[in-house]
Enzyme design. Structure first.
Site, PDB file in Angstrom:
ATOM      1  N   ARG A 118       0.811  -1.221   0.000  1.00 29.63           N
ATOM      2  CA  ARG A 118       0.000   0.000   0.000  1.00 29.63           C
ATOM      3  C   ARG A 118       0.845   1.272   0.000  1.00 29.63           C
ATOM      4  O   ARG A 118       0.284   2.375  -0.096  1.00 29.63           O
ATOM      5  CB  ARG A 118      -0.939  -0.008   1.215  1.00 29.63           C
ATOM      6  CG  ARG A 118      -0.239   0.116   2.536  1.00 29.63           C
ATOM      7  CD  ARG A 118      -1.079  -0.338   3.718  1.00 29.63           C
ATOM      8  NE  ARG A 118      -2.392   0.276   3.821  1.00 29.63           N
ATOM      9  CZ  ARG A 118      -3.264  -0.031   4.789  1.00 29.63           C
ATOM     10  NH1 ARG A 118      -2.942  -0.933   5.715  1.00 29.63           N
ATOM     11  NH2 ARG A 118      -4.435   0.550   4.842  1.00 29.63           N
ATOM     12  N   GLY A 238     -11.757  -6.289  26.466  1.00 28.49           N
ATOM     13  CA  GLY A 238     -11.535  -6.539  27.873  1.00 28.49           C
ATOM     14  C   GLY A 238     -11.703  -8.015  28.209  1.00 28.49           C
ATOM     15  O   GLY A 238     -11.823  -8.860  27.314  1.00 28.49           O
ATOM     16  N   GLY A 268     -13.708  -5.766  15.368  1.00 30.83           N
ATOM     17  CA  GLY A 268     -13.766  -4.410  15.897  1.00 30.83           C
ATOM     18  C   GLY A 268     -14.578  -3.480  15.016  1.00 30.83           C
ATOM     19  O   GLY A 268     -15.307  -2.610  15.515  1.00 30.83           O
ATOM     20  N   ASP A 269     -14.476  -3.663  13.705  1.00 29.94           N
ATOM     21  CA  ASP A 269     -15.269  -2.846  12.777  1.00 29.94           C
ATOM     22  C   ASP A 269     -16.747  -3.182  12.917  1.00 29.94           C
ATOM     23  O   ASP A 269     -17.608  -2.300  12.861  1.00 29.94           O
ATOM     24  CB  ASP A 269     -14.805  -3.080  11.336  1.00 29.94           C
ATOM     25  CG  ASP A 269     -13.336  -2.746  11.136  1.00 29.94           C
ATOM     26  OD1 ASP A 269     -12.831  -1.828  11.821  1.00 29.94           O
ATOM     27  OD2 ASP A 269     -12.691  -3.406  10.303  1.00 29.94           O
TER      28      ASP A 269
END
Length: 327
Positions: A118, A238, A268-269
């Site tokens: 990239r 967590g 996470g997205d």
């Protein structure tokens, strides 16, 4: 950022959420041999911000994603597929000045590895003048990540300017640091990411990221640092729970238990998409985080960056414990 992808009107769509960043072509071996020994590959795509965009759209809300892509087959493929998911791409630019970024992923003996190509990509040439303030101003939330800031100095300044635009127009800033140490050093990242964290209305780091950014393993010290921030912090990763730090209060929201973990990429997205959907549906902060936890749980049970993000109908079926019947 004006579009060069189609002739659609650019002022009709009013997004609830706006996000931008780099989406890359993704090549994966179609077997378990690994890249070195494979002759066949799947052609896919992925990017943290477009993953979130697709998730928000599937969950029933309006979202716009933009960025710069190469005017090449990969760039055109990415735009078409994101548009096909109901995401507004009217501010995307296809440019001949640089190619679309590429990543390769393999899983060998249960270990996943990613290789990026990239450097010098079209997205790394993003500049503040590519932003359309009127477009950002229409949204309720602006979602930005640290990945974009790691691409180049001009991309970094583009994120900073987008944050300033959002604040000028009363748009809430949501920041996921998405620390990627393959893109920049920890020392460089720490200063930049913590700077934006102070500007965010919602700061959404992972606990492991915070240990690196704050240079401590102490949970109490980390929470103490987060309490100093003006916005709300949502801490992912967590011990079987997500933490909400709002002012002096700390709230833990338990995870949903995944029946099987297939692929953690994109979890996470997916969480972020669920969290935004919850806020847009009028949920309390705790219930929005709970929805984010659920989406993250559903994502890890399917392979792919964004493919496992459910529709709102699928979420309702899960919550109502509706059994799928194959006929």
């Amino acid at each position: 950022m004006s579009t060069s992808t189609n002739n659609e009107p650019t002022q009709m769509f009013q997004p609830d959420v706006v996000t931008f960043g780099e989406s890359m072509a993704l090549m994966m071996p179609d077997n378990s041999k690994g890249i070195e020994y494979s002759s066949g590959f799947q052609s896919l795509f992925g990017g943290a911000e477009s993953n979130v965009a697709i998730g928000v759209s599937r969950l029933g809300h309006r979202i716009g994603w933009f960025g710069r892509l190469g005017k090449d087959p990969f760039g055109r493929m990415i735009v078409k597929k994101i548009r096909g998911e109901g995401v507004d791409v009217s501010r995307v630019q296809l440019t001949a000045e640089a190619p679309t970024g590429l990543m390769l992923r393999e899983t060998v003996s249960g270990k996943s590895s990613v290789y990026y190509y990239r450097k010098g990509s079209a997205a790394s040439f993003m500049r503040p003048e590519h932003l359309d303030e009127s477009y950002i101003a229409q949204a309720k939330y602006l979602h930005v990540t640290g990945i974009t800031m790691a691409l180049s100095e001009s991309a970094r300044e583009t994120v900073r300017e987008a944050v300033r635009m959002a604040k000028r127009n009363g748009v809430k800033v949501c920041f996921d640091p998405n620390l990627r140490l393959k893109l920049w050093s920890l020392d460089e990242a720490r200063e930049v990411l913590l700077e934006v964290a102070k500007e965010a209305d919602y700061f959404m780091p992972g606990l492991d990221e915070l240990k690196l950014l704050y240079q401590t393993e102490s949970f109490e010290e980390i929470i103490g640092r987060l309490k100093e921030l003006p916005g709300v912090s949502i801490v992912k990763g967590g011990d079987n729970e997500t933490y909400i730090v709002e002012g002096d209060s700390l709230t833990a929201v338990p995870y949903f238990k995944a029946e099987q973990v297939v692929d953690t990429v994109g979890a996470g997205d997916g969480f972020c998409a669920g969290f935004y959907a919850g806020l847009l549906k009028g949920y309390s902060l705790q219930e929005a985080v709970r929805l984010g936890n659920l989406i993250g749980c559903m994502v890890v049970q399917m392979e792919g960056d964004w493919e496992g993000i459910p529709t709102w109908e699928q979420v309702e079926a899960f919550l109502n414990n509706v059994q799928h019947v194959e006929r």
